[in-house]
Design an enzyme around this catalytic site. Structure first.
Site, PDB file in Angstrom:
ATOM      1  N   ASN A  20       0.826  -1.212   0.000  1.00  0.00           N
ATOM      2  CA  ASN A  20       0.000   0.000   0.000  1.00  0.00           C
ATOM      3  C   ASN A  20       0.857   1.256   0.000  1.00  0.00           C
ATOM      4  O   ASN A  20       0.635   2.181   0.762  1.00  0.00           O
ATOM      5  CB  ASN A  20      -0.911   0.008   1.236  1.00  0.00           C
ATOM      6  CG  ASN A  20      -1.852  -1.168   1.238  1.00  0.00           C
ATOM      7  OD1 ASN A  20      -2.783  -1.225   0.457  1.00  0.00           O
ATOM      8  ND2 ASN A  20      -1.584  -2.133   2.096  1.00  0.00           N
ATOM      9  N   MET A  21       1.833   1.285  -0.905  1.00  0.00           N
ATOM     10  CA  MET A  21       2.779   2.397  -0.918  1.00  0.00           C
ATOM     11  C   MET A  21       2.111   3.731  -1.151  1.00  0.00           C
ATOM     12  O   MET A  21       2.618   4.766  -0.765  1.00  0.00           O
ATOM     13  CB  MET A  21       3.793   2.174  -2.039  1.00  0.00           C
ATOM     14  CG  MET A  21       4.742   1.065  -1.740  1.00  0.00           C
ATOM     15  SD  MET A  21       5.736   0.750  -3.193  1.00  0.00           S
ATOM     16  CE  MET A  21       6.817   2.154  -3.153  1.00  0.00           C
ATOM     17  N   LYS A  22       1.001   3.730  -1.847  1.00  0.00           N
ATOM     18  CA  LYS A  22       0.374   5.003  -2.207  1.00  0.00           C
ATOM     19  C   LYS A  22      -0.613   5.489  -1.166  1.00  0.00           C
ATOM     20  O   LYS A  22      -1.283   6.493  -1.366  1.00  0.00           O
ATOM     21  CB  LYS A  22      -0.292   4.876  -3.581  1.00  0.00           C
ATOM     22  CG  LYS A  22       0.765   4.599  -4.647  1.00  0.00           C
ATOM     23  CD  LYS A  22       0.370   5.001  -6.029  1.00  0.00           C
ATOM     24  CE  LYS A  22       1.624   5.021  -6.902  1.00  0.00           C
ATOM     25  NZ  LYS A  22       1.404   4.788  -8.295  1.00  0.00           N
ATOM     26  N   THR A  23      -0.709   4.772  -0.053  1.00  0.00           N
ATOM     27  CA  THR A  23      -1.635   5.205   0.989  1.00  0.00           C
ATOM     28  C   THR A  23      -0.882   6.002   2.032  1.00  0.00           C
ATOM     29  O   THR A  23       0.063   5.519   2.649  1.00  0.00           O
ATOM     30  CB  THR A  23      -2.311   3.985   1.654  1.00  0.00           C
ATOM     31  OG1 THR A  23      -2.883   3.194   0.621  1.00  0.00           O
ATOM     32  CG2 THR A  23      -3.399   4.419   2.611  1.00  0.00           C
TER      33      THR A  23
END
Ligand SMILES: [Zn+2]
Lengths: 351, 368
Positions: free
Chosen positions: A112-115
Site C-alpha cells: 500500500n505504498m500510495k496510501t
C-alpha cells in the site's frame, strides 16, 4: 472437529459469528437518507468488521483483540484513518511491542505504498520506538529503516510518500553517519535512471537542503559546489535532453549565487545542431554531448539564453535570438512562452 | 510538436461524462473501498463536473439533490475542536449522540469541509445551517506551530493541500481570524523547491498539485494586493513559470513532476497555476485539449491518461482545466462556463456561495 476449522483457506468467521466477540455491541452505519452521496456497496466482511469497530470505539476498549480488528479493517481499507488512529492508541495503551508492529507494517507498506496513512503510522512508530524510554538505539533503528525504504523504493523509484518519509527520517535523526550514506544511494539510482527526478531532488535535499547543515567552512562549501557542478555536467553529457539534470544545475547555481555565464564553455556545444568532432584534447571540465545525442538541446538553449539575459548589455539581443529559435524551431509547443520571454526581456524585466 | 492548424479535436462527450459522474453519485462498487472515508470528495468531483458540464439539473432529479444536501449537512459536526464537515458517514453509528457530535476518532476534516461547502453551493443550498463561528474555530484547531495545517485537528497529515483549504474557507467566509497568516505564508514559501514548483511540505519535490495550492493561497490571502510581490519575488515567479511550462509534454498534457508522464489532473493543477500567474493565454491549449480528448473513456468519464480507467477526480480536473484554458478555436462542445481559478468552482457557484455565506452577502440579500 468442524470441517470449517480444518481448512486453511477458509475465510475467517465474521465477528458477529465469533463467540469471543459476543460481549461487544456492534453499531451499524447511519446514513440519514435513503440515497446518500456515493454509497459504497460494502462486502459483508467489511460491514461486519466496521460495525464492531464502531462498537469498540464507543466503549473505548483497548486490547489485543482490537489490534486484530483494526488490522483486519486496514487490510481491507488502508485509507481507513480512524482505524489507524485507534490502532495507534491501542498499541500504546496495551504496551504492545512496537518492533513487532513495525515488522507487520513492513508487509502492509509494500502493498500500500500510495496510501498516506501507512507512512504516517510508521513515523509515529519510529518516533516512539526511539524515544528515550524505550532505549532503542536511534541510529540502528534509522539505519534499518533506510534499508527498508530502499527496498520499497526499488519497487517504485518515484513514490512521493516514500521519498517524503525518507527525508523526514533523515531530518528527524539528523545523524552525520546517516547523511553520509545518501549520496552513494542517489548515485546508484541515477546510474539506473538518470531521469529520475526524485533522485535528483533527493540529491539537492542532501547536499544543499536539510542535509547541508553538517557542512562547515565556506571553503568546504565551495568544494562541494564544484563537485556537484562536475557531477551534473557529466550526467548531462550522457543524456543532454534531461530537464531534471538541467533543473538541478540551475538550482545549485542559484543557491550559490554563481552566475550562469560561468557555464558558457560547457553549455555552448549542446546548443549546436550536431556533435562537434572531438579533438585530441579532452576537456574534463566541460564534457561534450554524447555522440548519439539529439541536438540542439532545448534545455541548453534555454540555459544559454538565461545566461545571456542575466549578463545584460548586448546579452539581451543574443538571448532574444535563442528564444526565437526555440519558439519557431526547437520547442514550438512553448512558442507563446518564448515570445513572452522575449517581450519581458525587451521591456527590461530581466529578473 | 503541435501543429494546431491541422488537428481536428474530437468532441468533448459531455453527456457521457455526466452519466459517469451520476453513476458514481448513485453508488460505488466494493472495489472502491479506499474512498470510504472521503465520499464527500467524490461527491464534490462528481457534482462539480455536472456543474461545469451544465448538466446538473437535467441529469439529476430534485429529490436526489435534496437527499444529497441533507446527507452533506449530516456530515457537519460540532465538538471541542469547533465545527466542520466529516468526509463521510463511515464512522457514524445509528446510535449517534445528538449532543456529542464527534469523538477523537471521528472528527471533522478540513479538506472535506472545503469540498462540502462547494458541493452545497453547487446544489444551491441556502447554507443557513452553517456554523460559521464554529468553522473558524475548527480552522484554528487545525493549524500547526510551523504555520501548516493538518486535515484533522488532532494529528495526521499536515501539508500545503490543507493550507489551501484553510485559506479558501477563510476567503469564503471573508473571515481570516482562524489563521495565523504570517506563519502560514512563511510555511508556504518554505515549500518552494529549487525547481520552481512547490512541494507538499518543506524540502519536498516540486509537485503540480501543491504548486497550485501554494499559488492560490498566496493570491487569496487578504493582504495579497500589497504584499504578493514580496512573497513571490520576480525571480521566483519566473522560475515557477518556467517549471510549470516545462511540464507540458509532447503529448500536450501536463505532468505533475519533472520527467514524469502526462496526467489529466495535472492539466488543471499546472494549467490553473499558470493562469493564476497571468500566463494562461500562453499555454498551448489546443495541444492540451488534444490530450484531454484522448483521456476520454469510451463509456463516459475521463481518465488520468489515454487507455486508463476514468474516475470523478480526473473527470472534474480535466473539465476544469478546459474551462480555465479553453482551446482557442472554440467549438460548441468544448465551451464550458467560466471557472473561479482560486476557489476551483464555476463563477456562478462562487457567486452563490459568496451571497449565502459571507456576512456582507447575507446582509445584502436581506436588504434587497
Ligand atoms: Zn492524476
Amino acid at each position: 472437529m468442524s470441517y470449517l476449522s480444518s481448512e486453511d483457506d477458509v475465510a475467517p468467521l465474521l465477528y458477529c459469528e465469533r463467540p469471543e466477540w459476543q460481549d461487544v455491541t456492534p453499531i451499524s452505519q447511519y446514513e440519514a437518507v435513503s440515497s446518500p452521496i456515493a454509497p459504497i456497496f460494502y462486502t459483508p466482511e467489511y460491514k461486519d468488521a466496521t460495525n464492531y469497530f464502531r462498537g469498540v470505539v464507543k466503549t473505548g476498549e483497548t486490547s489485543e483483540r482490537v489490534l486484530e480488528l483494526t488490522e483486519r479493517i486496514i487490510r481491507m481499507n488502508p485509507a481507513h484513518y480512524s482505524a489507524w488512529q485507534y490502532r495507534y492508541r491501542t498499541l500504546l495503551a496495551t504496551n504492545a511491542p512496537l518492533d513487532v508492529e513495525l515488522k507487520l507494517m513492513d508487509q502492509i507498506a509494500a502493498h500500500n505504498m500510495k496510501t498516506y496513512q501507512v507512512w504516517h503510522h510508521r513515523r509515529l512508530l519510529i518516533t516512539q520506538l526511539t524515544s528515550a524510554s524505550l532505549a532503542k538505539d536511534p541510529v540502528d533503528t534509522a539505519t534499518a529503516e533506510l534499508e527498508f525504504i530502499g527496498n520499497v523504493l526499488a519497487l517504485d523509484t518515484k513514490n512521493y510518500h516514500t521519498w517524503s518519509y525518507r527525508q523526514w527520517l533523515l531530518a528527524h535523526f539528523d545523524d552525520a553517519g546517516l547523511w553520509l550514506g545518501e549520496l552513494p544511494y542517489v548515485d546508484d539510482l541515477l546510474l539506473e535512471d538518470v531521469r529520475n527526478n526524485s533522485a535528483w531532488h533527493h540529491r539537492y535535499f542532501v547536499v544543499f537542503g536539510r542535509g547541508s547543515r553538517s557542512q562547515a567552512t565556506p571553503a568546504e562549501e565551495g568544494e562541494v559546489l564544484q563537485r556537484e557542478i562536475r557531477y551534473v555536467k557529466d550526467k548531462i553529457s550522457v543524456a543532454p535532453n534531461n530537464p531534471s539534470a538541467w533543473n538541478y544545475l540551475r538550482g545549485i547555481l542559484e543557491y550559490s549565487n554563481t552566475p550562469f555565464s560561468t557555464l558558457l564553455p560547457f553549455t555552448e556545444p549542446y546548443t549546436r545542431a550536431y556533435v562537434q568532432p572531438t579533438d585530441d584534447v579532452v576537456d574534463l571540465d566541460n564534457p561534450k554531448p554524447s555522440s548519439d545525442a539529439t541536438l540542439p538541446c532545448v534545455a541548453a538553449l534555454d540555459f544559454l539564453a538565461e545566461a545571456y539575459v542575466r549578463a545584460g548589455g548586448d546579452g539581451v539581443g543574443k538571448a532574444v535570438e535563442l528564444w526565437k529559435q526555440l519558439a519557431n524551431e526547437h520547442d514550438t509547443m512553448r512558442k507563446k512562452y518564448w515570445e513572452y520571454r522575449i517581450k519581458e526581456a525587451l521591456e527590461g524585466k530581466t529578473n | 510538436m503541435s501543429d494546431s492548424g491541422q488537428i481536428t479535436l474530437p468532441p468533448l462527450t459531455k453527456a457521457s461524462h455526466a452519466s459517469h459522474c451520476n453513476r458514481c453519485l448513485q453508488g460505488l462498487p466494493a472495489g472502491q473501498i479506499e474512498v470510504d472515508a472521503s465520499r464527500v470528495a467524490i461527491g464534490f468531483y462528481s457534482l462539480g463536473s455536472l456543474d461545469l458540464l451544465g448538466l446538473l439539473q437535467s441529469k439529476t432529479i430534485d429529490a436526489e439533490r435534496e437527499a444529497w444536501r441533507v446527507w452533506l449537512w449530516q456530515q457537519q459536526a460540532s465538538g471541542s475542536y469547533g465545527t466542520g464537515f466529516k468526509g463521510s458517514s463511515y464512522m457514524t453509528g445509528h446510535d449517534r449522540d445528538p449532543v456529542v457530535d464527534y469523538s477523537e476518532y471521528d472528527t471533522p476534516n478540513l479538506i472535506m469541509s472545503y469540498t462540502s461547502l462547494l458541493s452545497l453551493a453547487i446544489l444551491r443550498d441556502d447554507l443557513a445551517n452553517l456554523d460559521r463561528i464554529g468553522l473558524i474555530q475548527f480552522i484554528k484547531s487545525c493549524q500547526r506551530d510551523d504555520g501548516s495545517f493538518s486535515a484533522l485537528p488532532n494529528g495526521g497529515e499536515s501539508d500545503l493541500r490543507c493550507v489551501y483549504c484553510a485559506f479558501t474557507i477563510s476567503s469564503m467566509l471573508d473571515d481570516w481570524s482562524g489563521i495565523d497568516l504570517e506563519r502560514s505564508i512563511a510555511y508556504i514559501r518554505r515549500c518552494e523547491s529549487y525547481e520552481g514548483g512547490y512541494g507538499q511540505a518543506p524540502y519536498g519535490e516540486a509537485l503540480g498539485g501543491t504548486t497550485y495550492c501554494a499559488l492560490a493561497s498566496l493570491h487569496l490571502a487578504p493582504d495579497s494586493p500589497t504584499r504578493l510581490a514580496t512573497w513571490i519575488t520576480p525571480a521566483h515567479r519566473a522560475r515557477t513559470i518556467r517549471w510549470l511550462m516545462q511540464n507540458q509534454g509532447e503529448d500536450g498534457g501536463f505532468s505533475g513532476r519533472t520527467n514524469k508522464i502526462s496526467d489529466a489532473c495535472y492539466c488543471f493543477w499546472c494549467g490553473a497555476s499558470l493562469a493564476i500567474l497571468g500566463l494562461g493565454e500562453d499555454v498551448d491549449s489546443e495541444a492540451l485539449a488534444g490530450f484531454i480528448s484522448q483521456c476520454q473513456f469510451k463509456f463516459g468519464g475521463i481518465a488520468k491518461a489515454p487507455e486508463a480507467r476514468p474516475d470523478p477526480y480526473h473527470t472534474y480536473m480535466s473539465v476544469a482545466a478546459m474551462s480555465v484554458l479553453p482551446p482557442s478555436i472554440p467549438t460548441d462542445d468544448w465551451t464550458l462556463p467560466p471557472l473561479d481559478v482560486l476557489w476551483n468552482a464555476t463563477k456562478e457557484t462562487v457567486a452563490w456561495l459568496r451571497a449565502h455565506v459571507t456576512e456582507a452577502g447575507i446582509a445584502a440579500a436581506h436588504a434587497s
